[in-house]
Design an enzyme around this catalytic site. Sequence first.
Site, short mmCIF file in Angstrom:
data_model
loop_
_atom_site.label_atom_id
_atom_site.label_comp_id
_atom_site.label_asym_id
_atom_site.label_seq_id
_atom_site.Cartn_x
_atom_site.Cartn_y
_atom_site.Cartn_z
N VAL A 1 -12.69 -6.11 -0.08
CA VAL A 1 -12.28 -4.70 0.00
C VAL A 1 -11.64 -4.51 1.37
O VAL A 1 -12.17 -4.97 2.38
CB VAL A 1 -13.50 -3.77 -0.17
CG1 VAL A 1 -13.10 -2.32 0.08
CG2 VAL A 1 -14.08 -3.91 -1.57
N GLY A 2 -10.50 -3.82 1.39
CA GLY A 2 -9.80 -3.57 2.65
C GLY A 2 -10.16 -2.21 3.24
O GLY A 2 -11.19 -1.61 2.92
N ASP A 3 -9.29 -1.75 4.11
CA ASP A 3 -9.52 -0.47 4.80
C ASP A 3 -9.19 0.75 3.96
O ASP A 3 -9.71 1.84 4.19
CB ASP A 3 -8.65 -0.40 6.06
CG ASP A 3 -7.15 -0.47 5.71
OD1 ASP A 3 -6.77 -1.32 4.87
OD2 ASP A 3 -6.38 0.34 6.25
N THR B 1 0.81 -1.22 0.00
CA THR B 1 0.00 0.00 0.00
C THR B 1 0.84 1.27 0.00
O THR B 1 1.94 1.30 0.54
CB THR B 1 -0.96 0.02 1.21
OG1 THR B 1 -1.92 -1.01 1.03
CG2 THR B 1 -1.69 1.31 1.40
N GLY C 1 -5.89 -4.87 6.58
CA GLY C 1 -7.02 -3.96 6.48
C GLY C 1 -8.14 -4.25 7.45
O GLY C 1 -8.77 -3.33 8.00
N1 ASP Z 1 -4.38 -2.14 4.09
C1 ASP Z 1 -4.32 -2.81 2.82
C2 ASP Z 1 -5.47 -3.77 2.71
O1 ASP Z 1 -5.79 -4.42 3.69
C3 ASP Z 1 -3.06 -3.57 2.61
C4 ASP Z 1 -1.82 -2.84 2.89
O2 ASP Z 1 -1.78 -1.84 3.59
O3 ASP Z 1 -0.79 -3.29 2.37
O4 ASP Z 1 -6.00 -3.90 1.64
#
Ligand code: ASP
Length: 306
Positions: free
Chosen positions: A204-206, A175, A229
């Site tokens: 879907v993540g955060d 990310t 996430g």
């Molecule tokens: N937060 C992101 C997700 O869960 C992944 C990441 O930060 O690498 O999609």
Amino acid sequence: MLHGGAGALDNLGNDKEAVRYLEGMRSVLEHGRRILQLGGSALETVEQCASLLEDDPVFNAGAGSVLNEDGKVEMDAAIMCGATLNAGAVAGITNIANPIQLARVVLAESEHVMLIGAGAQRFADHWKFEFMPDHYFLTPDRVAQWEQAHLRRRMGLDHDDVGTLERMNEEKYGTIGAVARDRIGNLAAATSTGGIVNKGFGRVGDSPIVGAGVYADNASCAVSCTGFGEDFMRTALAKTLADLIEFKSLDGPTAAREGIDYLQRKVNGRGGFILIDKQGRCACAFSTKRMIRGWIEQGGETQCWL
Ligand code: ASP
């Protein structure tokens, strides 16, 4: 302030690779400095910096995104303006080189905050976004990483060595994120990601969720998160950090310490965040071994770490 993912980074084969990350981050920070010096807005700055990080295939966003369980790239991104609390987000999108730019058009031109999947693609088409071929997003490293994860039927995070379960929990989440404060004191935040390796189709993540992986409010701070996430969604971590500043009158560095404690105490959360408070103080915290990050505080030196 920028980040390029949190984790153990044990998979960094050698110093040359580390330098590659740091150089990428440093040049984007300098670009952000120039925009702000020329009087550009915080919103413009985070959009442009996030776009440059999306274009760099070493980061898990745009080109270089990780692959889902079907071996496909599905990306999430969000951008937020601290002056107005306007936000734009896209989730589960494909073939768009710069998801953060699409999120910015959602912010500016749509009545909605978030568009997903086919609806987001139609919106992109309407706004004349170019659709890139699949191979634009696929790097040999990502394909190899996915093959390992898929073979083991495991879900993992960017730059993970998916070798063992213990390592899996310890390693790097990808990310990219950018937060900025401009000359007139406006704050903005942006987060963009390919998500986690071998994630479920439609997961879907955060990152695109306002209050979880991204938040900006001139009354408190601008935040961008990275990590597992689900942990950040369950703790609404970005908004929790803003609340610590607005309602407990903490400064950014103190809120960052309380925020990371909260993440760990509540859900044993793995990841980290960058934050600029309303006074322009930079802070970050992470519960993983490392996080790729850099900042220019109050017009000072460009600093990067991993
Ligand atoms: N937060 C992101 C997700 O869960 C992944 C990441 O930060 O690498 O999609």
